[in-house]
Design a protein around this motif. Structure first.
Motif, PDB file in Angstrom:
ATOM      1  N   LYS A  29      18.686 -12.645 -18.128  1.00 52.25           N
ATOM      2  CA  LYS A  29      19.177 -11.969 -19.326  1.00 52.25           C
ATOM      3  C   LYS A  29      20.700 -11.928 -19.335  1.00 52.25           C
TER       4      LYS A  29
ATOM      5  N   SER B 159      22.223 -10.645 -15.758  1.00 59.65           N
ATOM      6  CA  SER B 159      21.308  -9.995 -14.827  1.00 59.65           C
ATOM      7  C   SER B 159      21.311 -10.699 -13.474  1.00 59.65           C
TER       8      SER B 159
ATOM      9  N   PHE C 231      21.828  -1.462 -16.212  1.00 63.13           N
ATOM     10  CA  PHE C 231      20.651  -1.649 -15.364  1.00 63.13           C
ATOM     11  C   PHE C 231      19.362  -1.637 -16.175  1.00 63.13           C
TER      12      PHE C 231
ATOM     13  N   GLN D  42      19.358  -5.280 -16.936  1.00 58.58           N
ATOM     14  CA  GLN D  42      18.673  -5.679 -15.696  1.00 58.58           C
ATOM     15  C   GLN D  42      19.657  -6.076 -14.586  1.00 58.58           C
TER      16      GLN D  42
ATOM     17  N   PHE E 213      21.161  -5.170 -11.221  1.00 54.91           N
ATOM     18  CA  PHE E 213      20.849  -4.267 -10.107  1.00 54.91           C
ATOM     19  C   PHE E 213      22.104  -3.632  -9.521  1.00 54.91           C
TER      20      PHE E 213
END
Length: 369
Positions: A70, A153, A250, A254, A256
């Motif tokens: 993403k 991401s 997050f 996405q 982390f």
């Protein structure tokens, strides 16, 4: 929040437009907490409320039906703004080139013709989005977003150019550890990192007495004051804006690493004692911010990521204890904290009053791994 006719007319007149051209059919496209698969007629979104929004997208491999990592970007849409971007077919991403000048003027004058190709902003979820981003200002957004203007991401990595080879080429490793040590060191591509602040590492002031060293090793108020004075002197609420920025990156983007930064900020705010009385407004808003964020975290998230390390329960347990016993905190702030604690207990069945046994996870201090 349903859109009544009056609101719809106001958004039609004052809302912003995001025109996105040449997007392949089947691409996953989203704005804020909403996402769709692009159809043949899609050319963007209309009636976007003024403020901070997050545009995200995944290119999809038609043959294997697999989505790429993403990607996304934040943008502060102003009233009646028209933002036009194109899809880069070669790179399979939204082009960084922004349409301006005469070409933009042509789009602005042809909005009526484009109207049927533009999807209306999903206003039903706007109240939720607003509650998750109300502290993210335009200036803070510009400061935090990567220099590349794009959030991914998947961390984009390259080999560290300064890495030194400390073995003879052709020489076999003598252990697994040595073999792993020979793997190339990878670093993030310059300009792709989210520009989060670096948290202070010193827990107590210079020349601190042994008593102060002991005190501030437990109470992180000194570290919070250092952070506020260094990065948020103009507006302490920007700290909560950064907390929200990390949360959105997050949960929606996405990313982390953003979750790890969110954890560090929550840790820092919760492990303060003295600061509770000095920053009533900040902590009152922090409680509201956490309330809305925890409402959006899926139930299984706690099992998979948070509860496995008991992160939130141990951290919030310290926060509620500090707040209840803080002599300088107002009754109003303490009441607000109690209401939040009761809400979490009822919603998630967390027991914040139970004493931790020797095997229970402990709160990890900032900077530790």
């Amino acid at each position: 929040m349903e859109m009544n006719q009056e609101t719809a007319l106001q958004l039609f007149e004052d809302g912003a437009f995001f025109i996105l051209l040449d997007v392949p059919v089947g691409t996953e496209f989203g704005i804020d907490y909403n996402s769709w698969q692009v159809g043949e007629k899609f050319k963007g979104v209309k009636m976007i409320p003024e403020g901070v929004h997050f545009v995200s997208y995944n290119s999809v491999n038609k043959k294997h039906k697999e989505a790429a990592p993403k990607l996304g970007f934040f943008h502060f849409f102003h009233s009646k703004e028209v933002l036009v971007r194109r899809w880069d077919k070669q790179l399979e991403t939204i082009s960084e080139d922004v349409i301006e000048g005469e070409e933009l003027a042509n789009f602005e004058s042809s909005l009526k013709e484009l109207d049927r190709f533009l999807g209306p902003y999903p206003y039903d979820n706007y109240k939720k989005w607003k509650s998750l981003t109300n502290h993210i200002t335009e200036s803070l957004m510009n400061r935090l977003e990567p220099a590349s203007g794009r959030i991914s991401s998947a961390t984009e990595l390259v080999r560290d150019g300064e890495e030194k080879v400390s073995y003879t080429v052709g020489e076999l490793p003598t252990s697994m550890k040595e073999a792993e040590g020979r793997l190339p060191k990878m670093v993030a591509v310059a300009g792709t990192e989210i520009r989060f602040v670096t948290l202070p590492t010193r827990a107590y002031p210079e020349g601190a007495t042994p008593a102060d060293i002991t005190k501030y090793s437990m109470d992180k108020s000194f570290m919070l004051e250092e952070l506020l004075s260094t990065h948020y002197a103009g507006n302490h609420m920007d700290l909560l804006g950064e907390l929200q920025f990390a949360f959105v990156c997050f949960m929606v983007g996405q990313v982390f690493d953003a979750f790890e930064h969110w954890k560090k900020l929550v840790h820092l705010l919760c492990l303060c004692d003295e600061a509770l009385g000095r920053h009533e407004g900040l902590y009152s808003a922090f409680i509201s911010t956490m309330h809305f964020q925890l409402r959006e975290i899926p139930e299984d998230f706690f099992v998979d990521i948070v509860s496995s390390h008991n992160f939130l329960t141990t951290t919030l347990q310290v926060f509620f204890y500090n707040l209840a016993n803080c002599e300088t905190a107002s009754r109003q702030l303490k009441k607000r904290g109690c209401q939040f604690k009761d809400h979490l207990t009822k919603t998630f069945r967390w027991d914040f009053d139970a004493e931790q046994d020797d095997d229970a996870p402990v709160v990890v201090h900032l900077g530790e791994t």
